[in-house]
Design a protein around this motif. Structure first.
Motif, short mmCIF file in Angstrom:
data_model
loop_
_atom_site.label_atom_id
_atom_site.label_comp_id
_atom_site.label_asym_id
_atom_site.label_seq_id
_atom_site.Cartn_x
_atom_site.Cartn_y
_atom_site.Cartn_z
N PHE A 27 112.06 78.04 36.53
CA PHE A 27 111.37 78.54 35.05
C PHE A 27 112.39 79.42 34.44
CE2 PHE A 27 110.06 80.44 30.83
CZ PHE A 27 110.47 80.07 29.93
N LEU A 31 115.68 80.97 33.31
CA LEU A 31 116.45 81.03 32.04
C LEU A 31 117.29 82.76 32.52
CD1 LEU A 31 114.66 82.51 29.06
CD2 LEU A 31 113.09 83.39 30.31
N TYR A 34 120.42 81.57 32.61
CA TYR A 34 120.86 80.76 30.98
C TYR A 34 121.47 82.48 30.62
CZ TYR A 34 121.33 79.17 26.62
OH TYR A 34 121.13 78.75 24.81
N LEU A 35 120.14 83.40 30.05
CA LEU A 35 120.74 84.29 29.73
C LEU A 35 122.16 85.16 30.07
CD1 LEU A 35 117.02 86.53 29.07
CD2 LEU A 35 118.27 84.68 27.89
N PRO A 78 117.95 74.48 27.36
CA PRO A 78 116.65 74.93 26.25
C PRO A 78 115.67 73.60 27.08
CG PRO A 78 118.56 76.15 25.14
CD PRO A 78 119.15 74.89 26.06
N LEU A 81 114.16 74.13 30.15
CA LEU A 81 113.38 75.02 29.64
C LEU A 81 111.97 74.87 29.64
CD1 LEU A 81 115.16 78.47 29.32
CD2 LEU A 81 114.72 77.92 31.31
N GLU A 82 112.23 74.35 28.29
CA GLU A 82 110.53 73.06 27.45
C GLU A 82 110.14 72.45 28.07
OE1 GLU A 82 109.79 71.60 23.02
OE2 GLU A 82 112.04 71.50 24.22
N GLY A 85 108.38 74.64 30.99
CA GLY A 85 107.60 75.88 30.58
C GLY A 85 106.13 75.36 29.95
#
Length: 313
Positions: A27, A31, A34-35, A78, A81-82, A85
């Protein structure tokens, strides 16, 4: 799990099927990636818009490539990640179809856009005196619009063929997003005719785009070989190096995924390859074009110098 004769209204993404502790680490990794992807590509777009020296056809196309990379990654990451997470693995049928549609749209558009960029480099290298006349703003806009339109047609047909299938074997998608190979494994209706259409479209998009790129670069290489000085050859080649790297990365993975059909494929390997072209490549593209491009580096230095001056004041 859906039984035979039951209409599937949702899917369960099984993801990477790893331990919970590993999920936490993944995760954080995804993340951060992705950022970086969003920041890098958004920064590239803003940099191109802010510098008059970058208001050329090549950078107009590059700004659209950066926009596509943001969309491309945002369609997949996203959701990933969901899942990692919150352990929420359920995705509705409509959400799955929507994700599949936009993923196909972004991937197809990127293929066509890379072909357009190769044609742009061909005109710049092989017909430099006619470049301004040939690559007018109207022509550039038309080429980009054609890339989006062609991708839209492909996406509509592929999504229609895929989600007109009956899914009743199971609703467990052995993947981290709604992609074609794992969805086909769940179909209980006849898939052969639809697979032919789906893979033919993939073949058509990839081979058409790649053929334009290949022919363009054959002419470019021939033009470079005619340049007498080594410095001139290196300078001309450097204008194409970034694009060639981006082409090799994207088309290499897409050919591996979609042009060998569904026979003898390992979804475990496909997951790794999919992470590469949905997460890694969109992050790498702005780095490839900035680190190997003198004009972009100079524009970036100019922006950084402005920021330093404003901080001093």
């Amino acid at each position: 799990m859906a039984e035979n004769g039951t209409v599937v209204t949702e899917f369960i993404l099984t993801g990477f099927q790893l331990r919970a502790q590993v999920h936490t680490g993944l995760f954080l990794v995804f993340l951060v990636l992705y950022l970086i992807t969003v920041a890098g590509n958004l920064g590239m777009i803003l940099l191109i818009q802010s510098d008059l020296r970058l208001q050329t056809p090549m950078y107009f196309f590059l700004s659209h490539l950066s926009f596509l990379d943001i969309c491309y990654s945002s369609v997949i990451v996203p959701q990933l990640l969901e899942t990692l997470g919150t352990d929420k693995t359920v995705i509705t049928y409509e959400h799955c179809a929507t994700q599949f549609f936009f993923f196909t749209l972004c991937a197809s558009t990127e293929c066509f856009l890379l072909a357009v960029m190769a044609y742009d480099r061909y005109v710049a290298v092989c017909n430099p005196l006619l470049y301004a006349t040939a690559m007018t703003p109207q022509c550039c806009l038309g080429l980009v619009a054609g890339a989006y339109a062609g991708a839209m047609v492909n996406s509509v047909i592929r999504t229609g063929c895929t989600f007109s299938l009956s899914f009743c074997k199971s609703n467990h998608v052995d993947f981290f997003f709604c992609d074609l190979p794992p969805l086909l494994k769940l179909a209980c209706s006849e898939t052969r005719s639809r697979e032919v259409v789906i893979y033919f479209l993939a073949f058509l998009v990839i081979t058409t785009s790649f053929s334009v790129i290949l022919v363009s670069y054959l002419f470019i290489i021939r033009a470079i070989l005619r340049i007498r000085t080594a410095g001139g050859k290196a300078k001309t080649f450097s204008t194409c190096a970034s694009h060639m790297t981006a082409v090799a990365l994207l088309f290499g993975t897409l050919i591996f995924m979609y042009l060998k059909g569904s026979m003898g494929k390992s979804l475990r390997v496909d997951k790794i390859v999919s992470v590469f072209y949905t997460v890694i490549i969109p992050m790498l593209n702005p780095m490839i074009y900035s680190l190997r491009n003198k004009e972009v580096k100079e524009a970036l230095k100019k922006v950084l110098n402005r920021m330093k001056v404003s901080q001093v004041e």
